[in-house]
Write an enzyme that holds these catalytic residues in place. Structure first.
Site, PDB file in Angstrom:
ATOM      1  N   LYS A  55       1.812  -7.955  46.449  1.00 13.70           N
ATOM      2  CA  LYS A  55       1.593  -6.650  47.077  1.00 13.70           C
ATOM      3  C   LYS A  55       2.666  -6.443  48.131  1.00 13.70           C
ATOM      4  O   LYS A  55       2.799  -7.241  49.068  1.00 13.70           O
ATOM      5  CB  LYS A  55       0.201  -6.579  47.707  1.00 13.70           C
ATOM      6  CG  LYS A  55      -0.113  -5.226  48.337  1.00 13.70           C
ATOM      7  CD  LYS A  55      -1.520  -5.229  48.919  1.00 13.70           C
ATOM      8  CE  LYS A  55      -1.863  -3.893  49.561  1.00 13.70           C
ATOM      9  NZ  LYS A  55      -3.214  -3.911  50.163  1.00 13.70           N
ATOM     10  N   GLU A 111       4.205 -16.225  44.832  1.00  9.59           N
ATOM     11  CA  GLU A 111       2.872 -15.802  45.252  1.00  9.59           C
ATOM     12  C   GLU A 111       1.891 -15.821  44.077  1.00  9.59           C
ATOM     13  O   GLU A 111       0.742 -16.244  44.205  1.00  9.59           O
ATOM     14  CB  GLU A 111       2.934 -14.388  45.850  1.00  9.59           C
ATOM     15  CG  GLU A 111       3.611 -14.305  47.208  1.00  9.59           C
ATOM     16  CD  GLU A 111       2.678 -14.649  48.350  1.00  9.59           C
ATOM     17  OE1 GLU A 111       1.578 -15.178  48.102  1.00  9.59           O
ATOM     18  OE2 GLU A 111       3.045 -14.380  49.503  1.00  9.59           O
ATOM     19  N   LYS A 120       1.550  -4.609  42.996  1.00 14.05           N
ATOM     20  CA  LYS A 120       1.317  -3.332  43.652  1.00 14.05           C
ATOM     21  C   LYS A 120       2.447  -3.074  44.639  1.00 14.05           C
ATOM     22  O   LYS A 120       2.740  -3.959  45.447  1.00 14.05           O
ATOM     23  CB  LYS A 120      -0.032  -3.371  44.385  1.00 14.05           C
ATOM     24  CG  LYS A 120      -0.400  -2.076  45.111  1.00 14.05           C
ATOM     25  CD  LYS A 120      -1.732  -2.216  45.817  1.00 14.05           C
ATOM     26  CE  LYS A 120      -2.093  -0.909  46.527  1.00 14.05           C
ATOM     27  NZ  LYS A 120      -3.367  -1.013  47.260  1.00 14.05           N
ATOM     28  N   TYR A 140      -5.152   6.759  39.432  1.00 11.68           N
ATOM     29  CA  TYR A 140      -6.017   7.878  39.792  1.00 11.68           C
ATOM     30  C   TYR A 140      -6.125   8.889  38.655  1.00 11.68           C
ATOM     31  O   TYR A 140      -6.973   9.788  38.712  1.00 11.68           O
ATOM     32  CB  TYR A 140      -5.497   8.545  41.065  1.00 11.68           C
ATOM     33  CG  TYR A 140      -5.449   7.585  42.232  1.00 11.68           C
ATOM     34  CD1 TYR A 140      -6.603   7.264  42.940  1.00 11.68           C
ATOM     35  CD2 TYR A 140      -4.263   6.946  42.603  1.00 11.68           C
ATOM     36  CE1 TYR A 140      -6.580   6.357  43.992  1.00 11.68           C
ATOM     37  CE2 TYR A 140      -4.224   6.045  43.651  1.00 11.68           C
ATOM     38  CZ  TYR A 140      -5.378   5.744  44.340  1.00 11.68           C
ATOM     39  OH  TYR A 140      -5.354   4.835  45.375  1.00 11.68           O
TER      40      TYR A 140
END
Length: 323
Positions: free
Chosen positions: A196, A233, A248, A313
């Protein structure tokens, strides 16, 4: 004198193009992020995200049912509380807005679609950071882990199929997994926000959750310049027990989605974030681009890069169009 290879043959008709299409989007691969706010009498439009609202619990229930009916892969829930404090205590309150929304969603859809919950403190803290602060005003990684562990259990007990730790704290997956297992929630899935980035594309999201952020998150979210670090990560989260890993944002990080897909042996998710959404909507409102084609191409590109799951969305709209 003439080309021996004619790839255009495979583009000659819509049926032919469909037959040989390499990448497809199915509603079951899409997750709808949703904001459920405390104290609203009716849904509140989010100005920077046309078409997206802060839901009431009642309007959210209707959206959960629609998501299940359309065959969406899941919903990702974010809570917007009326009151915040320094330690984000509303996040671990079983009667806090996020945990109530989780319970509502599970009661509405059962196992017909996957109920996911954001596991982070930023919506609940008065300083807007993803963790608690130490005496110097810095995010205290290890103290935050203890609250995340409690959040994970409360969310699982509220009915979440999936918890999504998004704070980028070191060791968060291992700590949450240990607490979930100790509490008997061995089947609760962890979707780790593994890569992220400290991105400019989160701007509209801050309005969506009524963010109180002071400063920035560059000390714990990733530097947009770094790619190898993202793989590191991801591998750390996998070693700690992550069931799904996520990149993200998505559209500016398609290379990272591809890198993670090559390295990970679990499903890979990507979050088509608020700024990416709002840019398309704003350009379309000006008549500068074909809105529907731009939406479809954006999500298709995320899938083509290697994402198995796309949080967007537009999930409900795309699913309706695919029908």
């Amino acid at each position: 004198m003439f080309p021996a290879d004619r790839p255009r043959r495979l583009r000659s008709t819509p049926a032919m193009r469909s037959l040989v299409r390499e990448t497809r989007v199915d509603p079951s691969q899409l997750v709808l992020p949703m904001f459920v706010a405390e104290g609203l009498a009716e849904p509140r439009p989010i100005a920077s995200m046309p078409g997206v609202v802060q839901h009431t619990r009642d309007s959210a229930r209707r959206a959960y049912a629609e998501a299940a009916q359309l065959g969406l892969g899941g919903v990702m829930l974010f809570g917007v509380p009326e009151h915040k404090d320094a330690v984000g205590s509303g996040a671990i309150d079983p009667n806090g807005i996020l945990n109530l929304a989780i319970a509502d969603a599970r009661a509405e859809v059962g196992d017909a679609t996957v109920v996911m919950a954001d596991l982070c403190l930023d919506e609940f803290t008065d300083h807007g950071h993803c963790g608690v602060l130490d005496a110097q005003g810095r995010v205290d990684n290890d103290a935050t882990l203890e609250i995340y562990a409690q959040m994970g259990v409360v969310q699982a007990e509220s009915g979440a199929h999936v918890v999504g730790p998004s704070g980028m704290m070191d060791g968060q997956v291992a700590r949450i997994r240990a607490e979930l297992d100790a509490a008997g929630h061995t089947d609760t899935v962890i979707l780790a926000y593994a890569a992220k980035y400290a991105s400019a594309f989160y701007g509209p999201f801050r309005e969506a959750v009524d963010s109180s952020l002071q400063g920035d998150r560059r000390t714990y979210q990733q530097d947009p310049a770094n790619a190898r670090e993202a793989v590191r990560e991801v591998l750390l989260d996998l070693a700690e027990g992550a069931d799904i890993v996520m990149v993200k944002p998505a559209l500016s990080y398609l290379d990272l989605i591809a890198d993670v897909r090559r390295e990970a042996d679990v499903p890979v998710a990507a979050y088509n974030v608020s700024g990416e959404y709002s840019m398309v909507e704003a350009a379309a409102a000006q008549g500068w681009i074909d809105r529907d084609r731009a939406i479809d191409e954006s999500v298709l590109s995320i899938r083509r890069a290697g994402a198995d799951i796309v949080l967007t969305y537009w999930a409900t709209e795309i699913a309706k169009r695919l029908r």
